[in-house]
Design a protein around this motif. Structure first.
Motif, PDB file in Angstrom:
ATOM      1  N   ASP A 163       0.850  -1.164  -0.002  1.00 61.62           N
ATOM      2  CA  ASP A 163      -0.113   0.009  -0.014  1.00 61.62           C
ATOM      3  C   ASP A 163       0.833   1.251  -0.161  1.00 61.62           C
ATOM      4  OD1 ASP A 163      -1.529  -2.330   0.943  1.00 61.62           O
ATOM      5  OD2 ASP A 163      -3.226  -0.853   1.259  1.00 61.62           O
ATOM      6  N   GLU A 164       1.996   1.264   0.733  1.00 58.76           N
ATOM      7  CA  GLU A 164       2.849   2.461   0.751  1.00 58.76           C
ATOM      8  C   GLU A 164       3.551   2.639  -0.701  1.00 58.76           C
ATOM      9  OE1 GLU A 164       4.081   1.891   5.523  1.00 58.76           O
ATOM     10  OE2 GLU A 164       5.229   1.145   4.146  1.00 58.76           O
TER      11      GLU A 164
ATOM     12  N   GLY B 173       1.244   4.110  -2.967  1.00 59.92           N
ATOM     13  CA  GLY B 173       1.094   5.642  -2.803  1.00 59.92           C
ATOM     14  C   GLY B 173       2.252   6.437  -3.085  1.00 59.92           C
TER      15      GLY B 173
ATOM     16  N   GLY C 187       2.045   6.673  -7.029  1.00 64.85           N
ATOM     17  CA  GLY C 187       0.637   7.077  -7.670  1.00 64.85           C
ATOM     18  C   GLY C 187      -0.035   6.311  -8.421  1.00 64.85           C
TER      19      GLY C 187
ATOM     20  N   SER D  48      -2.806   2.760  -8.175  1.00 67.66           N
ATOM     21  CA  SER D  48      -3.685   1.830  -7.250  1.00 67.66           C
ATOM     22  C   SER D  48      -3.076   0.685  -6.597  1.00 67.66           C
ATOM     23  CB  SER D  48      -5.112   1.611  -8.131  1.00 67.66           C
ATOM     24  OG  SER D  48      -5.568   0.498  -7.478  1.00 67.66           O
ATOM     25  N   VAL D  49      -3.477   0.539  -5.255  1.00 68.03           N
ATOM     26  CA  VAL D  49      -3.012  -0.669  -4.719  1.00 68.03           C
ATOM     27  C   VAL D  49      -3.304  -2.001  -5.538  1.00 68.03           C
ATOM     28  CG1 VAL D  49      -4.815  -0.811  -2.991  1.00 68.03           C
ATOM     29  CG2 VAL D  49      -2.255  -1.592  -2.421  1.00 68.03           C
TER      30      VAL D  49
ATOM     31  N   ASN E  74      -2.336  -1.075   7.332  1.00 69.27           N
ATOM     32  CA  ASN E  74      -2.515  -0.360   5.955  1.00 69.27           C
ATOM     33  C   ASN E  74      -3.802   0.516   5.984  1.00 69.27           C
ATOM     34  OD1 ASN E  74      -4.724  -2.159   5.799  1.00 69.27           O
ATOM     35  ND2 ASN E  74      -3.873  -3.563   4.386  1.00 69.27           N
ATOM     36  N   GLU E  75      -4.288   0.779   5.002  1.00 70.23           N
ATOM     37  CA  GLU E  75      -5.258   1.916   4.869  1.00 70.23           C
ATOM     38  C   GLU E  75      -6.588   1.328   5.498  1.00 70.23           C
ATOM     39  OE1 GLU E  75      -5.950   4.565   1.751  1.00 70.23           O
ATOM     40  OE2 GLU E  75      -3.865   5.072   1.478  1.00 70.23           O
TER      41      GLU E  75
END
Length: 131
Positions: free
Chosen positions: A78-79, A82, A85, A87-88, A113-114
């Motif tokens: 996920d990081e 990010g 730029g 999509s995970v 994670n998010e």
């Protein structure tokens, strides 16, 4: 043990169909090219369609993941998404491919994670550092 067999052992409910070379409907991605090409679970299923749609970008995204890990250090999928730029959902499967290629490894650390779940923190393997 093959990656396919290892994945099935880890998740016995998951079926990964691989048609034989004589099967006229066989997609090139299903003919043993994973982890170099995106894999899928079922011939004719939605995962095959997703693998087909991302296949032209998968090598570029894998290279981006390696570059990001090299530049920033150890990260979760996920990081990494990010930082890139992206999509995970496009990046997370690239981690499975890179692990299968021996270019990344687990650090043993986890971070939220998010979604609030603990995610694996990845690092470049010795091979990945040389790539």
């Amino acid at each position: 043990m093959s990656i396919r067999r290892g994945l099935q052992k880890a998740n016995p409910k998951m079926t990964m169909t691989q048609p034989t070379r004589g099967d006229a409907s066989a997609s090139p991605m299903a003919l043993g090219r994973y982890p170099v090409a995106p894999g899928f679970k079922e011939v004719g299923g939605t995962s095959e369609a997703a693998a087909s749609s991302i296949s032209s970008r998968s090598a570029i995204l894998r290279a981006g993941v390696l570059r990001t890990l090299r530049q920033t250090g150890n990260l979760t999928a996920d990081e990494t998404a990010g930082f890139m730029g992206e999509s995970v959902l496009s990046i997370r499967p690239r981690f499975s491919e890179l692990l299968g290629l021996g270019l990344i490894a687990k650090t043993g650390e986890r971070r939220p994670n998010e979604g609030g779940h603990n995610a694996i923190v990845w690092k470049l393997s010795e091979t990945g550092n040389r790539a």
